[in-house]
Design a protein around this motif. Structure first.
Motif, PDB file in Angstrom:
ATOM      1  N   VAL A 192      -1.995  -1.301 -13.513  1.00 25.63           N
ATOM      2  CA  VAL A 192      -2.591  -1.577 -12.264  1.00 25.63           C
ATOM      3  C   VAL A 192      -3.957  -0.907 -12.365  1.00 25.63           C
ATOM      4  O   VAL A 192      -4.592  -1.274 -11.677  1.00 25.63           O
ATOM      5  N   VAL A 193      -4.239   0.086 -13.399  1.00 28.43           N
ATOM      6  CA  VAL A 193      -5.461   0.473 -13.302  1.00 28.43           C
ATOM      7  C   VAL A 193      -6.343  -0.359 -14.040  1.00 28.43           C
ATOM      8  O   VAL A 193      -6.234  -1.029 -15.201  1.00 28.43           O
ATOM      9  N   LEU A 234      -5.361   8.988  -9.888  1.00 32.77           N
ATOM     10  CA  LEU A 234      -4.133   9.555  -9.648  1.00 32.77           C
ATOM     11  C   LEU A 234      -3.190   8.718  -9.263  1.00 32.77           C
ATOM     12  O   LEU A 234      -3.314   7.822  -8.341  1.00 32.77           O
ATOM     13  N   LEU A 235      -2.368   8.164 -10.348  1.00 28.15           N
ATOM     14  CA  LEU A 235      -1.340   7.150 -10.370  1.00 28.15           C
ATOM     15  C   LEU A 235       0.029   7.512  -9.764  1.00 28.15           C
ATOM     16  O   LEU A 235       0.588   8.352 -10.064  1.00 28.15           O
ATOM     17  N   TYR A 242      -8.955   5.359  -2.231  1.00 21.47           N
ATOM     18  CA  TYR A 242      -7.633   4.690  -2.216  1.00 21.47           C
ATOM     19  C   TYR A 242      -7.602   3.462  -2.652  1.00 21.47           C
ATOM     20  O   TYR A 242      -8.227   2.432  -2.044  1.00 21.47           O
ATOM     21  N   GLU A 243      -6.651   3.041  -3.383  1.00 26.45           N
ATOM     22  CA  GLU A 243      -6.142   1.629  -3.806  1.00 26.45           C
ATOM     23  C   GLU A 243      -4.691   1.574  -3.262  1.00 26.45           C
ATOM     24  O   GLU A 243      -3.980   2.489  -2.933  1.00 26.45           O
ATOM     25  N   ASP A 268       0.774  -1.285  -0.140  1.00 26.44           N
ATOM     26  CA  ASP A 268      -0.296   0.074   0.100  1.00 26.44           C
ATOM     27  C   ASP A 268       0.981   1.095  -0.225  1.00 26.44           C
ATOM     28  O   ASP A 268       1.433   1.445   0.843  1.00 26.44           O
ATOM     29  N   TYR A 269       0.943   1.835  -1.080  1.00 24.45           N
ATOM     30  CA  TYR A 269       1.600   3.111  -1.260  1.00 24.45           C
ATOM     31  C   TYR A 269       1.111   4.424  -0.831  1.00 24.45           C
ATOM     32  O   TYR A 269       1.748   5.467  -0.949  1.00 24.45           O
TER      33      TYR A 269
END
Length: 408
Positions: free
Chosen positions: A107-108, A98-99, A75-76, A57-58
């Motif tokens: 990942v999207v 928002l990557l 949030y992902e 989890d960034y």
């Protein structure tokens, strides 16, 4: 803010950088909406992900949106989804991915394939509205600001300094957005001022993500102020955004509690414009601020979220005896009040005189801090209003936005 209500149309200070009257539906480009952002030359050096792990989890710090209703954050692990429910009056919801920089675009998920992808934290941001600038200042993120709609309307000293030294350029002066100039500059994102613009589809086709930024359509003073959390997500400063908003929220609630038991003071709100009086309704942001400051007026019980149009005679009959007038005009003296319309002299607040105007703090090129910082600092506006309506509650208050016209 005071006298406008602000939800039925974009306030004038948000319209200066667009073609006035354009309310066409956003036409987001499918070919550019889901395009991955350009890679950074050295992700590790800029605090990006250097060794991506899909299980990590960034986003250890996550913003919680509690007051605002016109935007949300989801949030992902390696990206966030910013959704603006109404990017302009009547507009359909829009979502933006928002990557986190250094994460692969793969990942999207497919269901977000049509959403614009913005790599964060952004390095270059164009702001069309002056109300976005104090958020960057409060977050300590003005270094990412590279463009403003019309520099002449900017009042804050920190951003004015960046304009003067050439770090920030104008891109929508004289109400015309310079489309080719913006595409050539290639900012990571352009924040609209909550009004649709026929240039936006061209910008998107040129690879410039446009976020429909419309805090003025949000409900209540704290709802508008909470948009600092959206700016925190774009700049990677979630903790700072939470801290700043927490201070604003706490001070606002403390100020409101101070005036909660004070007797209501009748006020005159706003003024005539082109023959019509735009009077804030009780459900508007202006209405909330005045009510929380211990004021009342003829539309205080109207739950509408915006403003109502009235003629002079109706306002005078309902509010003419009020001892205080809260204006948002260019007036600097009582002579200006009566010069604007001789009938103003019939108001009790003019005879006193007890007329206050929100133009105490102007920038060197005419920008007004009330229309810039005041929108997202309701705690400061509320303190000014309490000091006007109930000076005994805030003795020695130093006014930020309002000044009294004429001798007390």
């Amino acid at each position: 803010m005071i006298g406008s209500g602000g939800v039925t149309a974009a306030p004038w200070w948000r319209r200066v950088a667009v073609v006035v009257g354009c309310v066409a539906v956003f036409a987001a480009s499918a070919c550019s909406a889901g395009a991955p952002p350009a890679e950074r030359a050295d992700p590790a050096a800029e605090g990006c992900i250097s060794d991506f792990d899909p299980a990590v989890d960034y986003f250890p710090v996550k913003s919680r949106v509690e007051h605002a209703t016109n935007f949300s954050l989801r949030y992902e692990r390696a990206y966030q989804v910013l959704t603006v429910n109404q990017p302009y009056p009547g507009g359909a919801p829009e979502s933006y991915v928002l990557l986190k920089c250094g994460a692969p675009a793969s990942v999207v998920p497919p269901e977000l394939a049509g959403a614009p992808v913005i790599e964060t934290p952004v390095r270059s941001l164009y702001a069309e509205s002056t109300t976005q600038l104090p958020l960057l200042v409060d977050l300590g993120a003005t270094d990412v600001l590279t463009g403003v709609g019309d520099p002449a309307f900017v009042s804050g000293a920190e951003v004015r300094g960046r304009i003067d030294d050439g770090s920030v350029t104008g891109f929508a002066e004289n109400q015309q957005l310079a489309t080719e100039q913006v595409i050539a500059a290639g900012p990571d994102v352009l924040l609209s001022q909550g009004v649709d613009n026929p240039a936006f589809p061209t910008l998107r086709e040129g690879g410039i993500p446009v976020i429909g930024w419309a805090e003025y359509l949000d409900g209540g003073p704290l709802g508008k102020a909470e948009w600092i959390k959206a700016m925190g997500a774009l700049t990677g400063r979630e903790q700072q955004a939470t801290d700043v908003f927490g201070e604003i929220e706490s001070r606002y609630e403390t100020m409101a509690a101070t005036a909660a038991d004070a007797p209501a003071v009748p006020v005159v709100l706003g003024g005539l414009f082109q023959g019509s009086w735009s009077l804030a309704a009780g459900g508007s942001t202006t209405g909330t601020l005045v009510r929380d400051a211990g004021g009342t007026w003829s539309e205080a019980d109207n739950p509408a979220p915006g403003s109502v149009e009235r003629d002079f005679e109706r306002v005078y009959a309902a509010d003419g005896a009020a001892p205080v007038w809260l204006a948002t005009t260019s007036w600097t003296s009582m002579a200006d009040v009566t010069a604007a319309d001789p009938r103003h002299g019939e108001f009790a607040a003019v005879r006193s005189p007890n007329v206050w105007n929100s133009n105490k703090c102007l920038g060197p090129t005419g920008g007004n801090e009330f229309h810039e910082r005041g929108v997202t600092r309701p705690d400061e506006v509320l303190a000014d209003l309490i000091a006007i309506l109930h000076p005994e509650l805030l003795p020695g208050h130093e006014f930020v936005y309002f000044q009294r016209l004429g001798a007390p």
